[in-house]
Design a protein around this motif. Structure first.
Motif, PDB file in Angstrom:
ATOM      1  N   HIS A  92       0.802  -1.235   0.000  1.00  0.00           N
ATOM      2  CA  HIS A  92       0.000   0.000   0.000  1.00  0.00           C
ATOM      3  C   HIS A  92       0.829   1.277   0.000  1.00  0.00           C
ATOM      4  N   ASN A  93       2.165   1.176  -0.126  1.00  0.00           N
ATOM      5  CA  ASN A  93       2.925   2.414  -0.104  1.00  0.00           C
ATOM      6  C   ASN A  93       4.066   2.457  -1.117  1.00  0.00           C
ATOM      7  N   ARG A  94       4.545   1.329  -1.584  1.00  0.00           N
ATOM      8  CA  ARG A  94       5.619   1.333  -2.583  1.00  0.00           C
ATOM      9  C   ARG A  94       4.988   1.169  -3.957  1.00  0.00           C
ATOM     10  N   ARG A  95       5.050   2.222  -4.725  1.00  0.00           N
ATOM     11  CA  ARG A  95       4.408   2.249  -6.037  1.00  0.00           C
ATOM     12  C   ARG A  95       5.487   2.307  -7.118  1.00  0.00           C
ATOM     13  N   LYS A  96       5.409   1.382  -8.072  1.00  0.00           N
ATOM     14  CA  LYS A  96       6.350   1.373  -9.186  1.00  0.00           C
ATOM     15  C   LYS A  96       5.548   1.363 -10.479  1.00  0.00           C
ATOM     16  N   GLU A  97       5.757   2.389 -11.268  1.00  0.00           N
ATOM     17  CA  GLU A  97       5.048   2.456 -12.543  1.00  0.00           C
ATOM     18  C   GLU A  97       5.653   1.439 -13.503  1.00  0.00           C
ATOM     19  N   LEU A  98       4.796   0.574 -14.059  1.00  0.00           N
ATOM     20  CA  LEU A  98       5.255  -0.433 -15.005  1.00  0.00           C
ATOM     21  C   LEU A  98       5.373   0.135 -16.409  1.00  0.00           C
ATOM     22  N   PHE A  99       4.329   0.857 -16.827  1.00  0.00           N
ATOM     23  CA  PHE A  99       4.387   1.493 -18.138  1.00  0.00           C
ATOM     24  C   PHE A  99       3.255   2.493 -18.285  1.00  0.00           C
ATOM     25  N   ARG A 100       3.433   3.359 -19.291  1.00  0.00           N
ATOM     26  CA  ARG A 100       2.402   4.301 -19.730  1.00  0.00           C
ATOM     27  C   ARG A 100       2.246   4.089 -21.221  1.00  0.00           C
ATOM     28  N   VAL A 101       1.014   4.147 -21.691  1.00  0.00           N
ATOM     29  CA  VAL A 101       0.808   4.009 -23.133  1.00  0.00           C
ATOM     30  C   VAL A 101      -0.334   4.936 -23.556  1.00  0.00           C
ATOM     31  N   SER A 102      -0.040   5.721 -24.575  1.00  0.00           N
ATOM     32  CA  SER A 102      -1.021   6.653 -25.115  1.00  0.00           C
ATOM     33  C   SER A 102      -2.005   5.889 -26.000  1.00  0.00           C
ATOM     34  N   ALA A 103      -3.222   6.377 -26.092  1.00  0.00           N
ATOM     35  CA  ALA A 103      -4.251   5.714 -26.906  1.00  0.00           C
ATOM     36  C   ALA A 103      -3.853   5.671 -28.377  1.00  0.00           C
ATOM     37  N   SER A 104      -3.005   6.578 -28.799  1.00  0.00           N
ATOM     38  CA  SER A 104      -2.570   6.561 -30.196  1.00  0.00           C
ATOM     39  C   SER A 104      -1.664   5.368 -30.500  1.00  0.00           C
ATOM     40  N   LYS A 105      -1.121   4.737 -29.457  1.00  0.00           N
ATOM     41  CA  LYS A 105      -0.241   3.576 -29.628  1.00  0.00           C
ATOM     42  C   LYS A 105      -0.990   2.241 -29.500  1.00  0.00           C
ATOM     43  N   TRP A 106      -2.293   2.313 -29.200  1.00  0.00           N
ATOM     44  CA  TRP A 106      -3.071   1.088 -29.042  1.00  0.00           C
ATOM     45  C   TRP A 106      -3.305   0.459 -30.412  1.00  0.00           C
ATOM     46  N   GLN A 134     -10.909 -16.976 -12.044  1.00  0.00           N
ATOM     47  CA  GLN A 134     -11.482 -17.354 -13.341  1.00  0.00           C
ATOM     48  C   GLN A 134     -12.633 -16.405 -13.684  1.00  0.00           C
ATOM     49  N   PRO A 135     -12.329 -15.206 -14.196  1.00  0.00           N
ATOM     50  CA  PRO A 135     -13.399 -14.260 -14.521  1.00  0.00           C
ATOM     51  C   PRO A 135     -14.174 -14.689 -15.760  1.00  0.00           C
ATOM     52  N   ASP A 136     -15.383 -14.170 -15.875  1.00  0.00           N
ATOM     53  CA  ASP A 136     -16.231 -14.494 -17.022  1.00  0.00           C
ATOM     54  C   ASP A 136     -15.743 -13.836 -18.309  1.00  0.00           C
ATOM     55  N   GLU A 137     -15.441 -12.562 -18.236  1.00  0.00           N
ATOM     56  CA  GLU A 137     -15.095 -11.834 -19.457  1.00  0.00           C
ATOM     57  C   GLU A 137     -13.830 -11.002 -19.240  1.00  0.00           C
ATOM     58  N   MET A 138     -12.768 -11.393 -19.934  1.00  0.00           N
ATOM     59  CA  MET A 138     -11.500 -10.675 -19.869  1.00  0.00           C
ATOM     60  C   MET A 138     -11.338  -9.847 -21.136  1.00  0.00           C
ATOM     61  N   TYR A 139     -10.657  -8.727 -20.996  1.00  0.00           N
ATOM     62  CA  TYR A 139     -10.348  -7.866 -22.127  1.00  0.00           C
ATOM     63  C   TYR A 139      -8.832  -7.755 -22.247  1.00  0.00           C
ATOM     64  N   TYR A 140      -8.392  -7.419 -23.447  1.00  0.00           N
ATOM     65  CA  TYR A 140      -6.963  -7.196 -23.615  1.00  0.00           C
ATOM     66  C   TYR A 140      -6.723  -5.963 -24.462  1.00  0.00           C
ATOM     67  N   LEU A 141      -5.580  -5.370 -24.198  1.00  0.00           N
ATOM     68  CA  LEU A 141      -5.139  -4.207 -24.932  1.00  0.00           C
ATOM     69  C   LEU A 141      -3.812  -4.567 -25.580  1.00  0.00           C
ATOM     70  N   ALA A 142      -3.756  -4.493 -26.896  1.00  0.00           N
ATOM     71  CA  ALA A 142      -2.517  -4.740 -27.632  1.00  0.00           C
ATOM     72  C   ALA A 142      -1.921  -3.385 -27.987  1.00  0.00           C
ATOM     73  N   PHE A 143      -0.644  -3.224 -27.671  1.00  0.00           N
ATOM     74  CA  PHE A 143       0.024  -1.958 -27.965  1.00  0.00           C
ATOM     75  C   PHE A 143       1.515  -2.192 -28.184  1.00  0.00           C
ATOM     76  N   GLU A 144       2.143  -1.195 -28.765  1.00  0.00           N
ATOM     77  CA  GLU A 144       3.586  -1.253 -28.986  1.00  0.00           C
ATOM     78  C   GLU A 144       4.261  -0.267 -28.059  1.00  0.00           C
ATOM     79  N   LYS A 145       5.343  -0.734 -27.448  1.00  0.00           N
ATOM     80  CA  LYS A 145       6.129   0.103 -26.547  1.00  0.00           C
ATOM     81  C   LYS A 145       7.588  -0.169 -26.830  1.00  0.00           C
ATOM     82  N   GLU A 146       8.317   0.861 -27.211  1.00  0.00           N
ATOM     83  CA  GLU A 146       9.744   0.767 -27.509  1.00  0.00           C
ATOM     84  C   GLU A 146      10.031  -0.309 -28.557  1.00  0.00           C
ATOM     85  N   GLY A 147       9.174  -0.379 -29.564  1.00  0.00           N
ATOM     86  CA  GLY A 147       9.367  -1.305 -30.669  1.00  0.00           C
ATOM     87  C   GLY A 147       8.967  -2.743 -30.397  1.00  0.00           C
TER      88      GLY A 147
END
Length: 174
Positions: A92-106, A134-147
């Protein structure tokens, strides 16, 4: 899109209460033992067995504190304007950003389907699986980051789903 939409994804707590209580008790008992041994060493002089016992108590106390905090992991998804930010939060206190992705890169956003299998079959694709159980409906986002191709798999809340669909519809295929 105005504003910020936040979604916290956390694993279900299976043994959280009992394990957490045991770790807290262990840490407190070890701290009390260290204080007691320090007092004994001050009154009776330096004694190697007491010093070794004190160091063992310090080590066990630290490990129980560290294990208790490191087991408490959750992921934070923030949709700010047209940018998705994904962070890992530990204890609850150590936060590490994994990535940011703009909608234009989706490249794609939608429910897990046959296209997902095609994306994920590529060995160079990195899959970020933020799904617990085991959720009923999963979504995914495909994007490019650093090639490189990335897939983010999660179960969005209704607000997050609607906002991401709106962003995906702006010139993106869905």
């Amino acid at each position: 899109m105005d504003g910020v939409i936040e979604q916290v994804i956390a694993p279900p707590r299976k043994m959280g209460g009992g394990f957490k209580a045991m770790a807290i008790i262990t840490t407190v008992v070890c701290a009390m033992m260290v204080l007691f041994l320090m007092q004994l060493m001050m009154t009776h002089g330096l004694n190697w067995p007491m010093l070794i016992l004190m160091l063992a108590c310090v080590l066990v106390g630290f490990l129980s504190f560290y294990v208790r905090n490191s087991r408490d992991v959750e992921f934070d998804l923030l949709l700010v304007e047209d940018e998705l930010r994904v962070a890992r939060v530990v204890g609850h206190n150590r936060r590490k950003e994994l990535f940011r992705v703009s909608a234009s890169k989706w490249n794609y956003f939608g429910p897990v389907d046959m296209a997902f299998a095609r994306y994920s079959a590529d060995k160079s694709t990195t899959v970020h699986m933020l799904v617990f159980g085991q959720p009923d409906e999963m979504y995914y986002l495909a994007f490019e980051k650093e090639g490189k191709q990335h897939l983010l798999v999660f179960v969005p809340t209704d607000d997050m789903l609607n906002a991401m669909k709106r962003l995906s519809a702006r010139g993106r295929r869905i």
